[in-house]
Design an enzyme around this catalytic site. Structure first.
Site, mmCIF file in Angstrom:
data_model
loop_
_atom_site.group_PDB
_atom_site.id
_atom_site.type_symbol
_atom_site.label_atom_id
_atom_site.label_comp_id
_atom_site.label_asym_id
_atom_site.label_seq_id
_atom_site.Cartn_x
_atom_site.Cartn_y
_atom_site.Cartn_z
ATOM 1 N N ASP A 407 62.948 77.432 59.000
ATOM 2 C CA ASP A 407 64.078 77.678 58.114
ATOM 3 C C ASP A 407 64.879 76.378 57.958
ATOM 4 O O ASP A 407 64.643 75.410 58.673
ATOM 5 C CB ASP A 407 64.934 78.788 58.743
ATOM 6 C CG ASP A 407 66.063 79.223 57.829
ATOM 7 O OD1 ASP A 407 65.925 79.078 56.600
ATOM 8 O OD2 ASP A 407 67.085 79.700 58.357
ATOM 9 N N GLU A 410 65.048 72.397 53.933
ATOM 10 C CA GLU A 410 65.167 71.746 52.597
ATOM 11 C C GLU A 410 65.296 70.231 52.715
ATOM 12 O O GLU A 410 64.830 69.559 51.796
ATOM 13 C CB GLU A 410 66.346 72.345 51.849
ATOM 14 C CG GLU A 410 66.120 73.781 51.393
ATOM 15 C CD GLU A 410 66.087 74.799 52.521
ATOM 16 O OE1 GLU A 410 66.759 74.535 53.541
ATOM 17 O OE2 GLU A 410 65.385 75.809 52.412
ATOM 18 N N ASP A 485 68.089 83.311 51.007
ATOM 19 C CA ASP A 485 69.232 84.221 51.216
ATOM 20 C C ASP A 485 69.655 84.943 49.948
ATOM 21 O O ASP A 485 70.611 84.552 49.268
ATOM 22 C CB ASP A 485 70.402 83.423 51.790
ATOM 23 C CG ASP A 485 70.056 82.828 53.137
ATOM 24 O OD1 ASP A 485 69.085 83.302 53.763
ATOM 25 O OD2 ASP A 485 70.749 81.890 53.565
#
Ligand code: GLC
Length: 796
Positions: A407, A410, A485
């Site tokens: 997670d 990015e 999300d």
């Protein structure tokens, strides 16, 4: 007048006339008078690669996206020349390259129709600030052209009229049209006059796509650096475009273990151990099938990756084993940020070995994430990936964790503009050092790759399982993914539906959304409707941020729990069907979900449809996306469809109303299909499969179906130990013939099929199996038990 303190603004620059041409094997080189080089490589008869260099010097030819296993080779390659152009002909395509300005036009070789044509074509602007160029391409959009693809964009399936950006971004509670979000998949499909092609712009810099947004008839794409380097992929079927794109950027390196296609339960966070057990026990007590349980960041000691909070989880190995004994696979989260802490071994080692990313002038890239201030491994360095992969030894080999969830890759940084690294951060990029401008979009992909390498090593001889949030084209080789999300709203349910279809159309089928919504809380109705959709997504996981209440299947009262169970049970029954679809995806790059346009591009009615999709090859699904619905109108692609619930037959080609109260969903099976089913299990492997059920749906005419099986884990299937059953069904007025042809060396554990006949229009008077008559009283309630070895059955 330009003063000597001002930059000379040159504006758009264009190639001039071609003055040089040469061919070498599969590649053609052209040079223009103003020193622009164009390289055209014939990758396959239907795939051409175009590369432009503005000062005639190409960069080192390297791509994170393109797999070394990509198919190469063509049947035909002819080059001709006339006064105005070069003409490249393959068995599928004809490509014109204009001698005056390098503009290209591509035609179907069979009927000479125009498929795709440059408008301005390649052009560029020099970038003084960063060096290099902003590289641009514009093409004429043809009459009635539609556009698809681009990964996870949270918009309608058809992208026409919109502009998008590719820059992997942490996007908490994103909404419809938020752009960019978590993934950068610079691949789109154009469809006009019943023919489809794809363009994969393999450039990792921040890139943009404009589909007739700025100018009505123009499609353009550009990037803030790097080369104009794109692949043109011809169909003419969308499905071929997608499988060719997937061939280029890679299919999953192995099938997932079957359990990974089961139901997954997640939350931020389940802790301590007693809470985890409470949840898993409840699944078993309520008999709701579940295969995987997730530990979010709180399992760690102060959010330090590869550590455990011993207060919450005093003996992880014992817990993971106990969970495994109960059929649960434990999956843990691992983020890229490594806490700055001199007493933390991963940090110390990373520092000693010089594995963390640095700023342009030397300081480390420091940023705040869950653990506080962190440094970040440079996953674009192969040595760092190797080190990272080894860090999983204890988690996987010793503790027994079965999957890892990557997670914040990015990479996400808190409380800073842009929510990520600044542009000046330096990366190794396989030894071709570069700034974050170039490495940003692949950072998460390379983290997932390193994690995958670790899991693969330490899970052996079992298969690895990884899930990632950030991705660039090609990430599908290593990992599954989710959409990040989202929010518990009805609109997000529709977005999730579009995103899953779009990901499948963008070569990345192993995808799903946070069922129920991550932020905020769904009511029971929304949760149930989301489960009903989610069981048809290749990746099926409930996840939510815990501060908004509970989101387990039983959180919304008994009647809702019963519906949730019923639908999860359908997924478990359909596991052999889903596994076969996955095998088709991993083997041939066939998308596991088919948007209606992909299913039937010839029918114009499908071009703007969002809601309906085909799950695998034969099951049509249409989610209910509104509250208080008792049903909905939906479009049926042409052909005959059986209502899954009552076997009523619907003729396709138009919109129809379908009843679907809260305990139902519009699900239809294609006439002629043979759908394999397993018994309901609480988790994969709970039961030995003693019989395979084959749900046979009568059709007048022929239809083919497949069932792929293997050991459901491990690698023996790669050595031929799989079982592939090819069924051909042929229905006539008074007979039904089913033929089976089996290949592969795997011996399935069951001996018999239960054949369930649906929609038979005649009364059976005789049954012949491999030329021998059998008693017809063997058919009971339209069901019939037969040896799995049969070749031909005829019902008359
Ligand atoms: C991010 C993830 C989410 C996770 C949370 C805590 O928001 O997208 O899935 O639960 O971080 O780790």
């Amino acid at each position: 007048m330009i003063l000597n303190t001002e930059l000379e603004y040159k504006g758009n620059l264009f190639p001039s006339k071609i003055v040089f041409y040469k061919k070498h094997v599969d590649t053609l080189y052209f040079k223009s008078e103003n020193n622009v080089a164009l390289q055209v490589t014939v990758q396959r008869d239907s795939v051409l690669r175009f590369r432009f260099a503005t000062v005639s010097i190409f960069e080192k030819d390297f791509s994170y996206a393109i797999t070394k296993y990509a198919s190469k080779g063509y049947n035909l390659l002819e080059i001709e020349e006339d006064p105005t152009k070069y003409i490249i002909t393959t068995s599928k395509l004809i490509c014109h390259i204009s001698k005056i300005d390098m503009r290209t036009a591509i035609f179907d070789a069979l009927d000479n129709t125009l498929i795709c044509e440059d408008e301005l074509g390649f052009h560029w602007e020099e970038s003084y600030e960063n060096g290099g160029d902003i590289v641009k391409m514009s093409k004429v959009s043809q009459e009635g052209e539609s556009f698809y693809g681009l990964g996870d964009k949270p918009v309608d399936i058809n992208l026409k009229g919109k502009r998008f950006e590719n820059w992997v971004t942490d996007s908490f509670a994103f909404g419809r049209e938020t752009d960019p979000i978590y993934k950068a998949i610079p691949f789109y499909i154009g469809l006009h006059h019943k023919k489809a092609y794809g363009i994969f712009f393999d450039n990792t810099f921040r890139s943009f796509f404009d589909f007739c947004h700025e100018r009505r008839n123009i499609t353009s794409f550009w990037a803030q650096g790097g080369e104009m380097n794109y692949y043109f992929i011809y169909g003419p079927n969308i499905s071929d475009v997608v499988s060719n794109y997937t061939d280029l950027t890679g299919k999953p390196h192995q099938l997932p273990p079957l359990w990974a296609l089961g139901f997954h339960q997640c939350k931020w966070s389940y802790y301590p151990e007693s809470k985890v057990k409470e949840v898993t026990n409840k699944f078993r007590k309520l008999q709701i099938p579940c295969d995987a349980i997730y530990l979010d960041i709180d399992y760690m000691d102060g959010f330090r990756c590869f550590t455990w909070n011993k207060e919450y989880f005093p003996d992880p190995k014992r817990m993971v084993k106990e969970l495994a004994d109960d059929g649960f696979k434990t999956i843990v989260i691992i983020d890229p940020g490594i806490k700055i802490d001199n007493d933390y071994s991963v940090y110390k080692e990373g520092l000693e070995k010089d594995y963390f990313c640095k700023r342009a002038d030397g300081p480390y890239m420091k940023g705040k994430v869950w653990p506080g201030e962190c440094y970040f491994p440079d996953f674009t360095n192969p040595e760092v990936r190797e080190w990272w992969s080894d860090l999983f030894r204890e988690l996987v080999e010793d503790i027994g964790v079965k999957g890892v969830w990557n997670d914040m890759n990015e990479p996400a940084i808190m409380d800073v503009p842009g929510k990520t690294f600044p542009n000046d951060v330096r990366h190794n990029y396989e030894g071709e050092r570069c700034s974050h401008r170039k490495a940003h979009n692949v950072y998460g992909m390379q983290m997932a790759r390193a994690t995958y390498q670790g899991l693969k090593k330490f899970s052996y001889p079992k298969r690895p399982f990884v899930i990632t949030r950030a991705a660039y084209s090609g990430t599908q080789r290593y990992s599954s993914t989710w959409m990040g999300d989202n929010v518990a709203t009805w609109d997000h349910l529709a977005i999730a539906n579009n995103q899953a279809q779009r990901m499948c159309m963008s070569g990345f089928s192993f995808a799903g959304s946070d069922i129920g919504g991550f932020a905020e809380q769904p009511n029971g109705e929304l949760f149930v409707r989301w489960i009903q959709l989610g069981i048809f997504h290749p990746f099926c996981r409930v996840h939510s941020s815990g501060d908004h209440g509970d989101q387990e299947p039983w959180a919304f009262g008994k009647s809702m729990t019963d519906i949730v169970r019923k639908f999860i049970e359908i997924r478990y029954q359909l596991l052999p069907y889903l596994y076969t679809a996955f095998w088709r995806y991993a083997d041939e790059g066939i998308p596991m979900l088919k948007s209606l346009v992909l299913y039937d591009q010839e029918d114009r009615h499908t071009h703007f449809r969002n809601d309906e999709f085909v799950f695998g090859e034969k099951i049509l699904v249409c989610p209910i996306l509104e509250p208080n619905a008792k049903g909905r109108r939906m479009f049926f692609p042409k052909g005959e469809w059986y209502n899954f619930w009552n076997n009523e037959i619907v003729n396709g080609g138009e919109e129809k109303w379908v009843d679907a109260d809260i305990d139902s969903l519009p699900i239809f099976v294609k006439a002629g299909a043979i759908i394999p089913k397993y018994p309901i299990q609480q988790y994969v492997g709970e039961k030995e499969i003693e019989q395979l059920k084959l749900d046979v749906y009568f059709k007048l005419g022929k239809e083919k179906s497949q069932v792929y099986e293997d050991a459901h884990d491990g690698y023996d299937y790669k050595k031929g130990r799989y079982s592939l059953r090819n069924f051909t069904l042929e229905g006539k007025e008074t007979s039904l013939t089913i033929q089976q042809y089996k290949s592969g060396k795997f011996i399935t554990p069951y001996e018999t099929f239960e054949i369930k006949l649906n929609g038979l229009p005649f009364k059976v008077n005789s049954i012949k199996i491999d030329n021998e008559l059998v008693q017809i009283d063997k058919i009971k309630n339209n069901s019939f038990i037969v040896s799995k070895e049969f070749s031909t059955i005829i019902f008359q």
